[in-house]
Design an enzyme around this catalytic site. Structure first.
Site, PDB file in Angstrom:
ATOM      1  N   ASP A  66       6.140   5.465   1.867  1.00 27.94           N
ATOM      2  CA  ASP A  66       6.029   5.696   0.261  1.00 27.94           C
ATOM      3  C   ASP A  66       6.006   7.085   0.127  1.00 27.94           C
ATOM      4  O   ASP A  66       6.252   8.167   0.994  1.00 27.94           O
ATOM      5  CB  ASP A  66       4.385   5.301   0.055  1.00 27.94           C
ATOM      6  CG  ASP A  66       3.332   5.486   1.180  1.00 27.94           C
ATOM      7  OD1 ASP A  66       3.722   6.226   1.998  1.00 27.94           O
ATOM      8  OD2 ASP A  66       2.261   4.788   0.967  1.00 27.94           O
ATOM      9  N   ASN A 134      -9.444   0.186  -0.125  1.00 30.81           N
ATOM     10  CA  ASN A 134      -9.272  -1.063  -0.925  1.00 30.81           C
ATOM     11  C   ASN A 134      -8.546  -2.171  -0.421  1.00 30.81           C
ATOM     12  O   ASN A 134      -8.163  -3.069  -1.087  1.00 30.81           O
ATOM     13  CB  ASN A 134      -8.848  -0.718  -2.170  1.00 30.81           C
ATOM     14  CG  ASN A 134      -7.509   0.258  -2.418  1.00 30.81           C
ATOM     15  OD1 ASN A 134      -6.929   0.116  -1.613  1.00 30.81           O
ATOM     16  ND2 ASN A 134      -7.194   0.637  -3.643  1.00 30.81           N
ATOM     17  N   HIS A 136      -5.277  -1.532   0.708  1.00 31.00           N
ATOM     18  CA  HIS A 136      -3.813  -1.235   0.450  1.00 31.00           C
ATOM     19  C   HIS A 136      -3.051  -1.074   1.897  1.00 31.00           C
ATOM     20  O   HIS A 136      -3.659  -0.339   2.698  1.00 31.00           O
ATOM     21  CB  HIS A 136      -3.483  -0.061  -0.549  1.00 31.00           C
ATOM     22  CG  HIS A 136      -3.886   1.283  -0.237  1.00 31.00           C
ATOM     23  ND1 HIS A 136      -4.380   2.368  -1.415  1.00 31.00           N
ATOM     24  CD2 HIS A 136      -3.749   1.877   0.746  1.00 31.00           C
ATOM     25  CE1 HIS A 136      -4.471   3.360  -0.621  1.00 31.00           C
ATOM     26  NE2 HIS A 136      -4.038   3.122   0.529  1.00 31.00           N
ATOM     27  N   GLU A 141      -1.413  -1.627  -4.007  1.00 30.85           N
ATOM     28  CA  GLU A 141      -2.931  -1.849  -4.290  1.00 30.85           C
ATOM     29  C   GLU A 141      -3.105  -3.222  -4.714  1.00 30.85           C
ATOM     30  O   GLU A 141      -2.062  -4.268  -4.639  1.00 30.85           O
ATOM     31  CB  GLU A 141      -3.067  -1.047  -5.539  1.00 30.85           C
ATOM     32  CG  GLU A 141      -2.766   0.528  -5.722  1.00 30.85           C
ATOM     33  CD  GLU A 141      -3.668   1.283  -4.793  1.00 30.85           C
ATOM     34  OE1 GLU A 141      -4.220   0.711  -3.975  1.00 30.85           O
ATOM     35  OE2 GLU A 141      -3.770   2.482  -5.161  1.00 30.85           O
TER      36      GLU A 141
HETATM   37  C1  F6R Z   1       0.441   6.160   3.443  1.00 31.66           C
HETATM   38  C2  F6R Z   1       0.036   4.932   3.701  1.00 31.66           C
HETATM   39  C3  F6R Z   1      -1.381   4.412   3.172  1.00 31.66           C
HETATM   40  C4  F6R Z   1      -2.322   5.055   4.153  1.00 31.66           C
HETATM   41  C5  F6R Z   1      -4.101   4.638   3.961  1.00 31.66           C
HETATM   42  C6  F6R Z   1      -4.897   5.245   4.724  1.00 31.66           C
HETATM   43  O1  F6R Z   1       1.650   6.299   3.979  1.00 31.66           O
HETATM   44  O2  F6R Z   1       0.818   3.999   3.828  1.00 31.66           O
HETATM   45  O3  F6R Z   1      -1.777   3.255   3.092  1.00 31.66           O
HETATM   46  O4  F6R Z   1      -1.991   4.585   5.693  1.00 31.66           O
HETATM   47  O5  F6R Z   1      -3.988   5.102   2.685  1.00 31.66           O
HETATM   48  O6  F6R Z   1      -4.921   6.516   4.664  1.00 31.66           O
HETATM   49  P1  F6R Z   1      -5.641   7.537   5.752  1.00 31.66           P
HETATM   50  O7  F6R Z   1      -5.104   7.249   7.021  1.00 31.66           O
HETATM   51  O8  F6R Z   1      -5.435   8.909   5.267  1.00 31.66           O
HETATM   52  O9  F6R Z   1      -7.151   6.814   5.905  1.00 31.66           O
END
Ligand code: F6R
Length: 239
Positions: A66, A134, A136, A141
């Site tokens: 992403d 949440n 994701h 989401e």
């Molecule tokens: C980012 C991504 C997100 C993160 C998630 C957890 O490329 O794919 O789904 O893996 O937001 O983020 P952290 O690792 O910062 O807790």
């Protein structure tokens, strides 16, 4: 789903071994990468192993999950910048073989082209995932259809709040992102999932033990034939 509970340090080492084995067997493997705090230990370990000559990314191809809409690769909170700094500039990968969705001028039509690029590269061999509080994965989401391909996403308030720690203020956190879809992720041949810390315990329990539902996007992983789930003791506390 194979579940491995260990310390964050061992998780980084064990997950890195998967890359070493894969790249030995298939030097031109297609790797799906993630950003955020979770993969930093693994990326450090991959850089160390690369410097030690134990693994080469010279023929590897990568696709990131992403990118924020509105940030170009020179912005220090863009995911392109994150990947260059934390991994790509530290290993022997060819920059032209690394792909991060473009955050500028993105539309759903253009975004879907990312799936075609992945397909043209032969599909993702090993996709790395973290999880949002949440549920994701990527920026998919709650409520994202399981059939979704790469698309533009409105970020939820909870995701913007969670990511505000990287920006000067919440107002600077982008309101949209472009993300591989759930189907894009599920098309990967193998998946490595990592969750660390007590803040992830509740959602990890829902993902592994709860109903498979778009309301918990990561629960879809229960349906994937080859997922390794690496969680530290804090994230595993409610299992
Ligand atoms: C980012 C991504 C997100 C993160 C998630 C957890 O490329 O794919 O789904 O893996 O937001 O983020 P952290 O690792 O910062 O807790």
């Amino acid at each position: 789903m194979r579940i491995i509970v260990d310390t964050p340090e061992n998780i980084a080492r064990l997950a890195a071994k998967r890359y070493v084995a894969l790249l030995k067997e298939k030097p031109n493997a297609v790797l799906g990468y993630a950003t955020g705090s979770t993969p930093l230990g693994l990326y450090g370990e991959l850089a160390r192993l690369n410097a030690a000559g134990e693994v080469s990314f010279a023929d590897a191809v990568t696709f990131n999950l992403d990118e924020y809409v509105g940030l170009d690769g020179t912005h220090d909170q863009s995911y392109r910048w994150f990947m260059d700094k934390n991994l790509f500039d530290r290993i022997d990968i060819k920059k032209e073989n690394t792909h991060v969705p473009c955050g500028i001028g993105m539309t759903d039509e253009k975004a879907a082209g990312y799936d075609r690029q992945i397909e043209a590269a032969g599909g993702i061999d090993l996709q790395l995932l973290g999880i949002g509080n949440n549920g994701h994965i990527g920026f998919n989401e709650p409520g994202t259809p399981f059939g979704s391909v790469t698309h533009v996403v409105e970020l939820t308030e909870s995701t913007r709040q969670a990511n505000a720690r990287f920006f000067a203020s919440i107002d600077e956190v982008p309101t949209a992102a472009v993300s591989m879809g759930i189907k894009t992720v599920m098309n990967a041949r193998s998946i490595i999932f990592i969750a660390l810390g007590s803040a992830k315990a509740e959602i990890v329990k829902k993902m592994i033990c709860g109903e498979v539902t778009p309301e918990v996007p990561a629960s879809v992983l229960q349906l994937h034939p080859d997922v390794e789930v690496y969680i530290d003791h804090a994230a595993a506390a409610l299992l």
